[in-house]
Scaffold this active site. Sequence first.
Site, PDB file in Angstrom:
ATOM      1  N   LYS A   1       0.840  -1.201   0.000  1.00 38.59           N
ATOM      2  CA  LYS A   1       0.000   0.000   0.000  1.00 38.59           C
ATOM      3  C   LYS A   1       0.878   1.255   0.000  1.00 38.59           C
ATOM      4  O   LYS A   1       2.083   1.195   0.261  1.00 38.59           O
ATOM      5  CB  LYS A   1      -0.921   0.000   1.225  1.00 38.59           C
TER       6      LYS A   1
ATOM      7  N   ARG B   1      -9.966   0.067  15.167  1.00 43.39           N
ATOM      8  CA  ARG B   1     -10.061   0.904  13.970  1.00 43.39           C
ATOM      9  C   ARG B   1     -11.247   0.405  13.140  1.00 43.39           C
ATOM     10  O   ARG B   1     -12.280   1.049  13.083  1.00 43.39           O
ATOM     11  CB  ARG B   1      -8.760   0.827  13.150  1.00 43.39           C
TER      12      ARG B   1
ATOM     13  N   TYR C   1      12.103  31.708   5.183  1.00 41.30           N
ATOM     14  CA  TYR C   1      10.876  32.409   5.554  1.00 41.30           C
ATOM     15  C   TYR C   1      10.818  32.742   7.039  1.00 41.30           C
ATOM     16  O   TYR C   1      11.234  31.943   7.900  1.00 41.30           O
ATOM     17  CB  TYR C   1       9.664  31.542   5.199  1.00 41.30           C
TER      18      TYR C   1
ATOM     19  N   MET D   1       8.600  25.013   0.609  1.00 44.83           N
ATOM     20  CA  MET D   1       7.860  24.048  -0.201  1.00 44.83           C
ATOM     21  C   MET D   1       8.791  23.199  -1.059  1.00 44.83           C
ATOM     22  O   MET D   1       8.595  21.992  -1.210  1.00 44.83           O
ATOM     23  CB  MET D   1       6.844  24.757  -1.098  1.00 44.83           C
TER      24      MET D   1
END
Length: 369
Positions: A39, A137, A265, A314
């Site tokens: 997965k 779950r 930043y 980013m």
Amino acid sequence: MSEAVRESVLEVNLSNLAHNFNYLKSKVKNGIKMLCVVKANSYGSDAIAIAKKLHDLGADYLAVAYAPEGKLLRENGITLPILVLHPQPVNFDLVIDFNLEPSLYSSRVLQEFIRVATKRQKTNYPVHIKFNSGLNRIGFWEQDVDHIAEKLAASKAVHVVSILSHLAASEDHNEREFTLRQIDSFTISANQLIQKLGYQPILHQSNTSGILNYPEAHFDMVRTGIGLYGYGNEARYDKDLKPIASLKSVISQLHKLEPGESVGYNRAFKAKDYMTSATIPLGHADGINRIYGKGRGFVYIHGEKAPIIGNVCMDMIMVDVTHIDCQEGDEVVVFDEHTSASKLAEHAGTISYELITAISPRVKRVVIS
């Protein structure tokens, strides 16, 4: 061997995958099946390449989380049985179209899949019944056995090929008593359902840590996910496994900073002295999340650790290379077989699973066989 790195790449080493598969297989008795979890793009690597290699290695089953992941494997020639661990009813036609096998975990899901399979005129379509033994779950409860059996007996559309559950803390030795209760709960539920079915499906409950720590939970098949990719959740097992993925990049630019100058930043880092920073073309859009900023994360350049300074951008991170003799274009290692993703993740307060599965598709995959 890999070629010189000129951009951000994730190298996927299939020889290490084979080593891990064979190591884990050596921990179970002959005849016990191996289900391999692929997965999330094989835990952030390359699901197609991994699935093909696992087929060659002798895996008995593959597992994905959602049906579209299984569809992708089928479209790329994967023929092994594929268990869908958390199928959504909206995708049940897709499940059947691509010969996937759903894990049915609630009354709603069971009844809806029987309805769809009946409408599609299927007979004995393979399904898996999941019990909740304590992870809380998804999964049926022990008291649901009669209801499950009643719904199955009323239809010839489906056939139970396995009964499964999931261990919650098999890597935590402080939770051994809880894990043993889970194993007992699953055994009771499975045996009750088998008695009502009148035939013997495959039983499986062990994840990677279950394989390594609880042989009494191996049953007929074991499931391995993180172990295949080189992580054993414990230092004593990590040394026997080989991480298959290496995240590498390059130095785009070096900057000479004076005292008081800031980096990135929000001026989140300010130089206290003369220093050199290196900018690397990886950022939170590539899977290096902001939690690794401000010194909580690091990379390696020429074998030396370079801490991430300031905020993660980013598309870029900046690291302190004041103490490292390096040039623009030099290779940068975020993690590999020798500099484990576990250490980087733990240093930032998370786990290897989150780091390796977050590497975005825009990072080029290079398969090393």
